[in-house]
Design a protein around this motif. Sequence first.
Motif, PDB file in Angstrom:
ATOM      1  N   HIS A 135       0.807  -1.220   0.000  1.00 19.83           N
ATOM      2  CA  HIS A 135       0.000   0.000   0.000  1.00 19.83           C
ATOM      3  C   HIS A 135       0.839   1.268   0.000  1.00 19.83           C
ATOM      4  N   SER A 136       2.162   1.123   0.131  1.00 24.82           N
ATOM      5  CA  SER A 136       3.102   2.241   0.049  1.00 24.82           C
ATOM      6  C   SER A 136       2.695   3.445   0.902  1.00 24.82           C
ATOM      7  N   PRO A 137       2.607   3.270   2.229  1.00 26.40           N
ATOM      8  CA  PRO A 137       2.258   4.397   3.107  1.00 26.40           C
ATOM      9  C   PRO A 137       3.353   5.459   3.114  1.00 26.40           C
ATOM     10  N   ASP A 138       3.115   6.531   3.817  1.00 25.35           N
ATOM     11  CA  ASP A 138       4.081   7.634   3.839  1.00 25.35           C
ATOM     12  C   ASP A 138       5.442   7.211   4.357  1.00 25.35           C
ATOM     13  N   ASP A 139       5.476   6.196   5.245  1.00 25.87           N
ATOM     14  CA  ASP A 139       6.756   5.739   5.771  1.00 25.87           C
ATOM     15  C   ASP A 139       7.180   4.404   5.155  1.00 25.87           C
ATOM     16  N   ALA A 140       6.712   4.138   3.938  1.00 27.97           N
ATOM     17  CA  ALA A 140       7.119   2.932   3.218  1.00 27.97           C
ATOM     18  C   ALA A 140       8.635   2.918   3.059  1.00 27.97           C
ATOM     19  N   VAL A 141       9.215   1.733   2.969  1.00 27.31           N
ATOM     20  CA  VAL A 141      10.669   1.618   2.931  1.00 27.31           C
ATOM     21  C   VAL A 141      11.274   2.413   1.785  1.00 27.31           C
ATOM     22  N   GLU A 142      10.644   2.364   0.598  1.00 25.69           N
ATOM     23  CA  GLU A 142      11.217   3.082  -0.536  1.00 25.69           C
ATOM     24  C   GLU A 142      11.145   4.592  -0.348  1.00 25.69           C
ATOM     25  N   ARG A 143      10.078   5.064   0.300  1.00 18.60           N
ATOM     26  CA  ARG A 143       9.943   6.503   0.561  1.00 18.60           C
ATOM     27  C   ARG A 143      10.977   6.969   1.594  1.00 18.60           C
ATOM     28  N   GLN A 144      11.181   6.158   2.622  1.00 20.11           N
ATOM     29  CA  GLN A 144      12.164   6.518   3.633  1.00 20.11           C
ATOM     30  C   GLN A 144      13.577   6.546   3.052  1.00 20.11           C
ATOM     31  N   ILE A 145      13.899   5.559   2.242  1.00 21.34           N
ATOM     32  CA  ILE A 145      15.238   5.513   1.640  1.00 21.34           C
ATOM     33  C   ILE A 145      15.467   6.728   0.761  1.00 21.34           C
ATOM     34  N   LEU A 146      14.504   7.038  -0.079  1.00 20.69           N
ATOM     35  CA  LEU A 146      14.658   8.177  -0.971  1.00 20.69           C
ATOM     36  C   LEU A 146      14.792   9.482  -0.195  1.00 20.69           C
ATOM     37  N   ALA A 147      13.970   9.659   0.828  1.00 22.88           N
ATOM     38  CA  ALA A 147      14.043  10.877   1.631  1.00 22.88           C
ATOM     39  C   ALA A 147      15.407  11.009   2.297  1.00 22.88           C
ATOM     40  N   VAL A 198      19.869   1.679  -5.979  1.00 21.59           N
ATOM     41  CA  VAL A 198      18.899   0.936  -5.173  1.00 21.59           C
ATOM     42  C   VAL A 198      18.459  -0.301  -5.951  1.00 21.59           C
ATOM     43  N   SER A 199      18.529  -1.464  -5.296  1.00 24.88           N
ATOM     44  CA  SER A 199      18.176  -2.717  -5.961  1.00 24.88           C
ATOM     45  C   SER A 199      17.227  -3.534  -5.094  1.00 24.88           C
ATOM     46  N   SER A 200      16.614  -4.538  -5.708  1.00 23.84           N
ATOM     47  CA  SER A 200      15.733  -5.439  -4.967  1.00 23.84           C
ATOM     48  C   SER A 200      15.333  -6.609  -5.849  1.00 23.84           C
ATOM     49  N   TRP A 202      10.719  -6.305  -7.753  1.00 22.89           N
ATOM     50  CA  TRP A 202      10.815  -5.246  -8.764  1.00 22.89           C
ATOM     51  C   TRP A 202       9.680  -4.239  -8.662  1.00 22.89           C
ATOM     52  N   ARG A 203       8.571  -4.631  -8.017  1.00 23.07           N
ATOM     53  CA  ARG A 203       7.444  -3.701  -7.883  1.00 23.07           C
ATOM     54  C   ARG A 203       7.816  -2.496  -7.024  1.00 23.07           C
ATOM     55  N   VAL A 204       8.623  -2.731  -5.988  1.00 25.20           N
ATOM     56  CA  VAL A 204       9.023  -1.608  -5.137  1.00 25.20           C
ATOM     57  C   VAL A 204       9.962  -0.671  -5.892  1.00 25.20           C
ATOM     58  N   LEU A 205      10.716  -1.228  -6.834  1.00 28.42           N
ATOM     59  CA  LEU A 205      11.594  -0.393  -7.643  1.00 28.42           C
ATOM     60  C   LEU A 205      10.779   0.468  -8.614  1.00 28.42           C
ATOM     61  N   LYS A 206       9.659  -0.065  -9.069  1.00 28.28           N
ATOM     62  CA  LYS A 206       8.771   0.713  -9.924  1.00 28.28           C
ATOM     63  C   LYS A 206       8.185   1.887  -9.144  1.00 28.28           C
ATOM     64  N   LYS A 207       7.825   1.639  -7.876  1.00 29.13           N
ATOM     65  CA  LYS A 207       7.319   2.724  -7.026  1.00 29.13           C
ATOM     66  C   LYS A 207       8.396   3.779  -6.816  1.00 29.13           C
ATOM     67  N   ASP A 267      11.063   9.207  -8.065  1.00 27.96           N
ATOM     68  CA  ASP A 267      12.265   9.925  -8.482  1.00 27.96           C
ATOM     69  C   ASP A 267      12.711   9.437  -9.862  1.00 27.96           C
ATOM     70  N   PRO A 268      12.802  10.337 -10.840  1.00 32.50           N
ATOM     71  CA  PRO A 268      13.147   9.926 -12.200  1.00 32.50           C
ATOM     72  C   PRO A 268      14.640   9.727 -12.436  1.00 32.50           C
ATOM     73  N   THR A 269      15.471  10.036 -11.435  1.00 34.73           N
ATOM     74  CA  THR A 269      16.912  10.030 -11.674  1.00 34.73           C
ATOM     75  C   THR A 269      17.697   8.976 -10.909  1.00 34.73           C
ATOM     76  N   ILE A 270      17.196   8.527  -9.777  1.00 36.83           N
ATOM     77  CA  ILE A 270      17.986   7.611  -8.952  1.00 36.83           C
ATOM     78  C   ILE A 270      18.254   6.301  -9.702  1.00 36.83           C
ATOM     79  N   ALA A 271      19.468   5.764  -9.550  1.00 37.17           N
ATOM     80  CA  ALA A 271      19.848   4.533 -10.241  1.00 37.17           C
ATOM     81  C   ALA A 271      19.154   3.333  -9.624  1.00 37.17           C
TER      82      ALA A 271
END
Length: 248
Positions: free
Chosen positions: A124-136, A149-151, A154-159, A164-168
């Motif tokens: 559900h990708s809440p505000d404190d989702a792992v991908e959001r926290q890492i990016l912040a 960032v890898s995993s 792959w769905r979390v990588l799509k999120k 962010d359009p630039t992060i590797a």
Amino acid sequence: MNIDNLPTPLYIAHRGLSARFPENTLAAFAGAADAGAQMIELDVTLTNDRKLVVIHDDTVDRTTNGSGAVRGLTMKTLGQLDAGSWFDPRFKTQRLPTLTQVLDMAKGRLLVNIEIKPEAVDPHSPDDAVERQILALVREKKMVEDVLVSSFDWRVLKKLRRLDPTIAIGLLADVPADDRLFDWIEQVTAFSWHPDYRVLTRVQVEKVHGVGARVFPYAVNGQIDTGGMLAMGVDGMMVDDSRQMTIQ
């Protein structure tokens, strides 16, 4: 230091140099830097209080003196565990680091490959989702250009790509390249593909290069055919031991 200006081949210290240090500890990452590595790979998951902790397993049993699921323990509790003595008594002061601690240590010194563990992913990708926290956090540290960032999820990588359009982004896999992989490389504009070295062939490397992505195979149980990988034309590889590195 910049993710777009990597040496070839790039030797990535897998969980730090985990054959010589207790994996995923500050000692392992510092040791990798001292050995000449230019990138470290680490694993990130969430604690019970939804903090970013660096550990590979979903329990603490193997690599600390504690027991139980990481998701069942707070960061305060995790931070008090001995994360080094299991490897060698001289590392008894090592603790499970937070991602913040590792980034602070690595900034200006090492590139960082952050692997998001599947068990940390919230559909559900809440505000404190792992991908959001890492990016912040990466943005706060001004390290977007120094992080990959890898995993296996792959769905979390799509999120993450939508955020962010630039992060590797790197796609982890334990199966050979197929049509699904190439579709996902396009979907997330993947920087790299990270396969199990045992499934890799020169043809796959060439095909992935053909769509503009790099290839970084990973070691399994500390083993990797360094010479064979280089002969296939890989861009780099994840290694556990400094003896598997040839610094260019």
